[in-house]
Design a protein around this motif. Sequence first.
Motif, PDB file in Angstrom:
ATOM      1  N   MET A 249       0.949  -1.154   0.025  1.00  0.00           N
ATOM      2  CA  MET A 249       0.092  -0.005   0.005  1.00  0.00           C
ATOM      3  C   MET A 249       0.756   1.301  -0.288  1.00  0.00           C
ATOM      4  O   MET A 249       1.673   1.337   0.675  1.00  0.00           O
ATOM      5  N   ASP A 250       0.624   2.257  -0.811  1.00  0.00           N
ATOM      6  CA  ASP A 250       1.324   3.441  -0.915  1.00  0.00           C
ATOM      7  C   ASP A 250       0.881   4.316   0.163  1.00  0.00           C
ATOM      8  O   ASP A 250      -0.232   3.785   0.996  1.00  0.00           O
ATOM      9  N   ALA A 251       1.316   5.484   0.375  1.00  0.00           N
ATOM     10  CA  ALA A 251       0.684   6.430   1.453  1.00  0.00           C
ATOM     11  C   ALA A 251      -0.878   6.553   1.320  1.00  0.00           C
ATOM     12  O   ALA A 251      -1.411   6.829   2.326  1.00  0.00           O
ATOM     13  N   ASP A 252      -1.274   6.991  -0.017  1.00  0.00           N
ATOM     14  CA  ASP A 252      -2.691   7.400  -0.230  1.00  0.00           C
ATOM     15  C   ASP A 252      -3.640   6.036   0.144  1.00  0.00           C
ATOM     16  O   ASP A 252      -4.623   6.286   0.767  1.00  0.00           O
ATOM     17  N   GLU A 253      -3.191   4.958  -0.015  1.00  0.00           N
ATOM     18  CA  GLU A 253      -4.118   3.758   0.252  1.00  0.00           C
ATOM     19  C   GLU A 253      -3.999   3.379   1.513  1.00  0.00           C
ATOM     20  O   GLU A 253      -5.108   3.154   2.147  1.00  0.00           O
ATOM     21  N   THR A 254      -2.699   3.556   2.143  1.00  0.00           N
ATOM     22  CA  THR A 254      -2.601   3.452   3.546  1.00  0.00           C
ATOM     23  C   THR A 254      -3.720   4.494   4.572  1.00  0.00           C
ATOM     24  O   THR A 254      -4.468   3.998   5.486  1.00  0.00           O
ATOM     25  N   ALA A 255      -3.635   5.665   4.069  1.00  0.00           N
ATOM     26  CA  ALA A 255      -4.429   6.559   4.608  1.00  0.00           C
ATOM     27  C   ALA A 255      -6.069   6.330   4.502  1.00  0.00           C
ATOM     28  O   ALA A 255      -6.897   6.609   5.616  1.00  0.00           O
ATOM     29  N   GLU A 256      -6.400   5.845   3.252  1.00  0.00           N
ATOM     30  CA  GLU A 256      -7.778   5.613   3.008  1.00  0.00           C
ATOM     31  C   GLU A 256      -8.211   4.311   3.861  1.00  0.00           C
ATOM     32  O   GLU A 256      -9.398   4.447   4.554  1.00  0.00           O
TER      33      GLU A 256
END
Length: 428
Positions: free
Chosen positions: A161-168
């Motif tokens: 997971m990149d940062a955006d997916e992790t945050a979501e």
Amino acid sequence: MPYQSPISPGRSWYEDTAGPRPEYPVLDGDRQCDVVIVGGGFTGLSAAAHLAKAGTNVVLIDAYRFGDGASGRNGGQLGTGQRAWAEEMEAELGFSRAKALFDLAEEAKSHLFDFAAANKIEIDYMPGQLSVAHKRRYVDDYKAHAEIMATRFGYPHISFMDADETAERLGSTRYFGGTRDTGTGHIHPLKLVIGTAKVAATAGAHLFERTPSTGVTSSGGKVKVTTPKGTISAEKCLIAVNAYGGKLEPVSAAHIMPIGSFIGATVPLGAQSKVLPGGESVDDSRFVVRYLRKSKDGRLLFGGREVYAVNDPKDIHIHIRRQIAELYPALKDVEITHGWGGYVGITLPRKPFVREVMPKVISVGGYSGHGVTLSNFFGKLYAEAVAGNRDRLKLIEDLKIPAFPGGRRFRAPLLFLALNWFALRDRI
């Protein structure tokens, strides 16, 4: 008055949601059996269930109530593989042995699901696990780990997971990336304790609570376990007390150290909450790990204290709320309905400890925060060893687990200093 564990602070959310918790008698009088088990957590109860089903005459004692220790009060997360990543195990032990240990742990996961299903134990399983990086420099390691697991260890369920997916998926921007594991999940641990005890008792195991062992000796081909109101004589003995061994037996005490772990449960967050919308559990990259998940009724269960010497449940609430607010500022004033703690057994290399500590006496523990999956299966492996097949248990017995430095007097203060040093480093 609700029951309060005498060895673990606070009352857990698990205790208030597990349903009926049967009580078992105190041992009163001498007993003879094939196998005596000291410790009524996941390991001991699983061993008792498998032994009794195989026709073994087994007696199990616990100093308190089943589930009062880590087995009934933990984070409920089912890890994949061993405590260390498989590639770390490979670097130390070579591929063949690392793969065998990984496969053993994955069999342990399957065994837990199969055991619960076969015995109709409702464990409130929820799928998914997020492992997240709290420092940007760790992200590449997580990306490589996902690829290694799929291509080298045959486990395709982990994705990066990149940062955006992790945050979501997390509902928080505090982490920089990580992995998502769809091949594991999380459970209600006390329901598993209660259900496993029922299976063992139904199969014919003799279970006793509030029956502390005052000594274990082995001589003349016999093992004797003394208690305040009777002595148990057996052919073999399993010591399965993990973090709660105290001075029962010196070899395990030198290799397994208890450390505190604390959890808070919030009120249900509601259907509109952005916290963990997929319902996964979470662990992070800190040495002093933070772990969290949502219950089936939408509560946030948040664990991982950075102070190791506090037993006041009110203090648990304060520190847990502070850590929740770091990840989820909108929850800085959230009501915490339960705060509780307990102790987990760790070893110096964070690998499980299995050893014959005296003739016919095997000690099992030191799961180092990875015990929900492994401990139940190790009980089965012990039962296999009693039946004559010790090969799979030997995979763990052969691991090199050094004793903690400092001896009985200084090892706890040294560990306290070390863990707080690592906690400080986690924040830098």
